[in-house]
Design an enzyme around this catalytic site. Structure first.
Site, PDB file in Angstrom:
ATOM      1  N   PHE A   1     -38.827 -25.022   3.710  1.00 21.64           N
ATOM      2  CA  PHE A   1     -39.808 -25.314   2.495  1.00 21.64           C
ATOM      3  C   PHE A   1     -40.074 -25.821   1.447  1.00 21.64           C
ATOM      4  CE2 PHE A   1     -40.750 -24.980  -2.237  1.00 21.64           C
ATOM      5  CZ  PHE A   1     -41.722 -23.856  -2.501  1.00 21.64           C
TER       6      PHE A   1
ATOM      7  N   ASP B   1     -36.727 -33.970   3.209  1.00 23.63           N
ATOM      8  CA  ASP B   1     -37.254 -33.037   2.246  1.00 23.63           C
ATOM      9  C   ASP B   1     -35.745 -32.740   1.328  1.00 23.63           C
ATOM     10  OD1 ASP B   1     -37.670 -31.623   0.290  1.00 23.63           O
ATOM     11  OD2 ASP B   1     -39.212 -30.181   1.127  1.00 23.63           O
TER      12      ASP B   1
ATOM     13  N   LYS C   1     -36.653 -31.658  -7.761  1.00 24.20           N
ATOM     14  CA  LYS C   1     -35.486 -30.509  -8.724  1.00 24.20           C
ATOM     15  C   LYS C   1     -34.693 -30.748  -9.884  1.00 24.20           C
ATOM     16  CE  LYS C   1     -35.990 -26.312  -6.053  1.00 24.20           C
ATOM     17  NZ  LYS C   1     -36.949 -26.228  -4.695  1.00 24.20           N
TER      18      LYS C   1
HETATM   19  C1  LIG Z   1     -38.146 -26.565  -4.138  1.00 25.77           C
HETATM   20  C2  LIG Z   1     -38.638 -27.206  -3.340  1.00 25.77           C
HETATM   21  C3  LIG Z   1     -39.870 -27.603  -2.723  1.00 25.77           C
HETATM   22  C4  LIG Z   1     -41.188 -27.438  -4.389  1.00 25.77           C
HETATM   23  O1  LIG Z   1     -40.818 -28.267  -5.227  1.00 25.77           O
HETATM   24  P1  LIG Z   1     -41.658 -28.193  -6.510  1.00 25.77           P
HETATM   25  O2  LIG Z   1     -40.904 -28.255  -7.324  1.00 25.77           O
HETATM   26  O3  LIG Z   1     -41.359 -26.203  -7.168  1.00 25.77           O
HETATM   27  O4  LIG Z   1     -42.833 -28.449  -6.020  1.00 25.77           O
HETATM   28  C5  LIG Z   1     -40.068 -28.662  -2.007  1.00 25.77           C
HETATM   29  N1  LIG Z   1     -38.552 -28.871  -0.561  1.00 25.77           N
HETATM   30  C6  LIG Z   1     -38.048 -28.089  -1.405  1.00 25.77           C
HETATM   31  C7  LIG Z   1     -36.501 -28.332   0.037  1.00 25.77           C
HETATM   32  C8  LIG Z   1     -37.185 -27.238  -2.535  1.00 25.77           C
HETATM   33  O5  LIG Z   1     -36.158 -27.004  -2.359  1.00 25.77           O
END
Ligand SMILES: *Cc1c(COP(=O)(O)O)cnc(C)c1O
Length: 381
Positions: A122, A207, A236
């Site tokens: 994700f 990420d 986050k």
């Molecule tokens: C939540 C998340 C995202 C997206 O972040 P947003 O602030 O909602 O755009 C991207 N990568 C990972 C691993 C995430 O957990």
């Protein structure tokens, strides 16, 4: 009747206020929050130091644009660089934007187009980050996607080897897949991907949007693996609830993001930077991180002890305070029942319970949550 697009399946709770690990609803009911705003409020809700930093900044300066030098950006960037393998930082407002920046930077720097990502990953909801995400349900109805992404098997090094060619700009991955099921990368896989990237002159993008800022007991999750990524994306937990994202990149990338190449009106906004520096000053302290590791190990050990004999439970896994419980069937009802009882936890896919408490959670709160989860899993059995 709501005037909001129904993009979210919302819980039937209205939160009035929150402090630490406790949410208080408008009807007075209290909840133990083991979601932390989905790995965002890592220092607990309304952490005093962060509240104070933002309050003070609101009196001084809200916004000037990136036409100005912003010393707070320098301060946050210096801190991020000091605790990672990167040398330069670009600020934005979310995880998706950080990944968007990473995709753009990788293409610009390498002059190549292909990005390899993984099934169950994700990376966000914007066009680029959605295209990077290896989940069909997230793509549905939005095609054609951004071209040149391939979704490989996670923890399968030969799938990466087979996909590497002269058009690959970058490999992008989470060291623990969060939304995709709390799937930790195996050390041999993560190290193997790094080696392949080095061999082929391909950028490695990690990420860290969910795993970063202390969640796993290290500043960044990749630091459990003895690798040195070219790009790290963070969001986050970075502002403890204040929206802020960042891309951290290595020295060699600096010219590809020269003046005019990329930007964001709000990126690095002084209020966001005030929240971020206050958060990082606490969350990246060695003693704080040691406690996260210790409490995380305690949580896993308690879950294994209390759930070990429950046939419905297949595996407890994770790192630090990012923990998943893989079950033998749907966990939606368990999570819903626990919510009714006052414990908030998440799912990650249909069969995985995901636990992301604030990093400031106490052992007593962990004990209470484990007891409630164990009871709920036993009843389901
Ligand atoms: C939540 C998340 C995202 C997206 O972040 P947003 O602030 O909602 O755009 C991207 N990568 C990972 C691993 C995430 O957990």
């Amino acid at each position: 009747m709501s005037s909001l697009f129904p993009t979210y399946a919302r819980w039937n709770i209205e939160v009035d206020q929150a402090k630490g690990t406790i949410l208080t609803a408008t009807n007075g009911k209290e909840y133990l929050d083991f979601t932390a705003g989905i790995a965002v409020c890592n220092l607990g809700h309304c952490h005093e130091t962060v509240v104070k930093a933002v309050q003070e900044q609101t009196e001084k300066l809200w916004h000037v644009s990136n036409l100005f030098h912003i010393p707070l950006q320098e301060e946050v960037a210096t801190k991020l660089v000091a605790h990672s393998d990167g040398n330069y930082v670009f600020f934005c407002n979310s995880g998706a934007e950080a990944n968007e920046a990473a995709i753009k930077l990788a293409r610009k720097y390498t002059g190549k187009t292909k990005i390899l990502t993984f099934k169950q990953s994700f990376h966000g909801r914007t066009f680029g980050s959605m295209s990077a995400t290896g989940q069909e349900k997230i793509h549905e109805g939005f095609g054609p996607l951004l071209q040149e992404f391939s979704y490989l098997e996670y923890n399968n090094l030969s799938s990466v080897k087979a996909a590497m060619d002269e058009n690959v700009a970058a490999v992008m991955l989470e060291v623990i897949q969060g939304e995709g099921g709390v799937n930790p990368g195996e050390a041999s896989f993560i190290k193997g991907v790094e080696a392949l990237c080095k061999e082929q002159d391909v950028l490695l993008i990690i990420d860290e949007v969910q795993t970063g800022v202390g969640r796993t007991g290290k500043p960044f999750g990749y630091q459990h693996y003895d690798i040195s990524p070219d790009i790290i994306t963070v969001a986050k937990g970075l502002g403890n609830g204040f929206p802020v994202g960042a891309l951290i990149g290595k020295e060699k990338l600096v010219e590809a993001f020269g003046p005019g190449s990329h930007g964001s009106t709000f990126g690095g906004n002084p209020l966001a930077m005030a929240a971020a520096i206050a958060t990082l000053n606490i969350a990246l302290e060695d003693s704080f991180l040691a406690e996260v590791s210790e409490k995380g190990a305690y949580l896993v050990q308690q879950l294994e002890e209390k759930l070990g004999n429950v046939p419905f439970v297949k595996e407890v896994r994770g790192k630090g305070l990012m923990v998943g419980i893989e079950c033998d069937g749907s966990v939606g009802d368990i999570v819903g029942d626990l919510r009714e009882q006052g414990l908030l936890i998440l799912v990650a896919g249909p069969t995985v319970i995901r636990i992301l408490p604030p990093l400031t959670v106490t052992k007593e709160e962990i004990d209470k949550a484990v007891e409630m989860i164990a009871k709920a899993c036993l009843v389901t059995n």
